[in-house]
Design an enzyme around this catalytic site. Sequence first.
Site, PDB file in Angstrom:
ATOM      1  N   SER A   1       0.824  -1.211   0.000  1.00  0.00           N
ATOM      2  CA  SER A   1       0.000   0.000   0.000  1.00  0.00           C
ATOM      3  C   SER A   1       0.857   1.260   0.000  1.00  0.00           C
ATOM      4  O   SER A   1       0.583   2.205  -0.740  1.00  0.00           O
ATOM      5  CB  SER A   1      -0.931   0.013   1.213  1.00  0.00           C
ATOM      6  OG  SER A   1      -1.830  -1.067   1.160  1.00  0.00           O
ATOM      7  N   GLU A   2       1.890   1.310   0.854  1.00  0.00           N
ATOM      8  CA  GLU A   2       2.783   2.457   0.892  1.00  0.00           C
ATOM      9  C   GLU A   2       4.217   2.036   1.151  1.00  0.00           C
ATOM     10  O   GLU A   2       4.475   1.085   1.903  1.00  0.00           O
ATOM     11  CB  GLU A   2       2.374   3.465   1.975  1.00  0.00           C
ATOM     12  CG  GLU A   2       1.372   4.503   1.525  1.00  0.00           C
ATOM     13  CD  GLU A   2      -0.046   3.988   1.602  1.00  0.00           C
ATOM     14  OE1 GLU A   2      -0.918   4.544   0.914  1.00  0.00           O
ATOM     15  OE2 GLU A   2      -0.289   3.029   2.345  1.00  0.00           O
ATOM     16  N   THR A   3       5.121   2.762   0.528  1.00  0.00           N
ATOM     17  CA  THR A   3       6.542   2.720   0.877  1.00  0.00           C
ATOM     18  C   THR A   3       6.885   4.045   1.542  1.00  0.00           C
ATOM     19  O   THR A   3       6.577   5.118   0.999  1.00  0.00           O
ATOM     20  CB  THR A   3       7.422   2.520  -0.368  1.00  0.00           C
ATOM     21  OG1 THR A   3       7.156   1.220  -0.930  1.00  0.00           O
ATOM     22  CG2 THR A   3       8.894   2.607  -0.019  1.00  0.00           C
TER      23      THR A   3
END
Length: 280
Positions: A46-48
């Site tokens: 979903s996110e880095t």
Amino acid sequence: MQTVYFVNAFLTPQQPLSGNPAAVCLLQEWLPDATLQAVAEQHNVSETAYIVQMGPASYTIRWFTPTHEIDLCGHATLAAAHVLFEYFSVSGHLIEFESASGSLKVMRNNTLTLSFPVKAFHQSPVASSQAEQYASAFGLDITTDDVEVFSNGHASIIYCNSAQTIKQLTLNSHAISQLPEPIHYVTAAASQCDFVCRVFAPKYGILEDPVTGSAYTSLAPFWAARLNKMHMQAQQLSARGGHVSLNLNGDRVLISGEARTAIIGQWMIEPHTSGLEHSY
């Protein structure tokens, strides 16, 4: 050679593979945006979160989905703090991140606690004709499920009367992507906790987000007004599931949860290209 940590954030206690996975990279200096985006796309979580140190317990943080940079992410901030406390010998119990959304603090006690700014919604629903469009996108019956829809232009809150209904949503991904806001919070009161939710963001390349810390900057004041409570427990009913503890404190929301490292790996980037390789 750069180390990357994959961390499950806001996991459900005793379920280490629950929560929302985030990739965390501590950089010596900022790389080109195209490179940061390419790496996030390859991570495909979903996110880095990318962080660069500014002082002993002070960092700049940026967040990338597989398709976009975003201005606030809760679970990846929790994951970043977990990495710094666990692997970089940060002393004390407080880390401060500078971000596109201002100063964000993470405190370590028995769990990790984010201090995020409130993003309150006006407590008046959108027009009923519009609410029908939202209900249909999620397979809800606007009358039977007592659907109400609120919007602040960036996100919508879609309230219904049953936690079980939220578990059993029938999603129309195309219809969801046609709704005006990029993020949607579908929520209901619950018996096992104060409220439950699911979060959808197809315009950011994420049909459903497993656990969404930033969502509670709006859901906490929304439910505090309905329940007349400042301290709340919430569960996100995604396939992975997750648990969040909340404390509404003026114009800040304290969002607490657990985090655990799942994978530590390495990636290598040529100096002036976005070509990369992974090694786990």
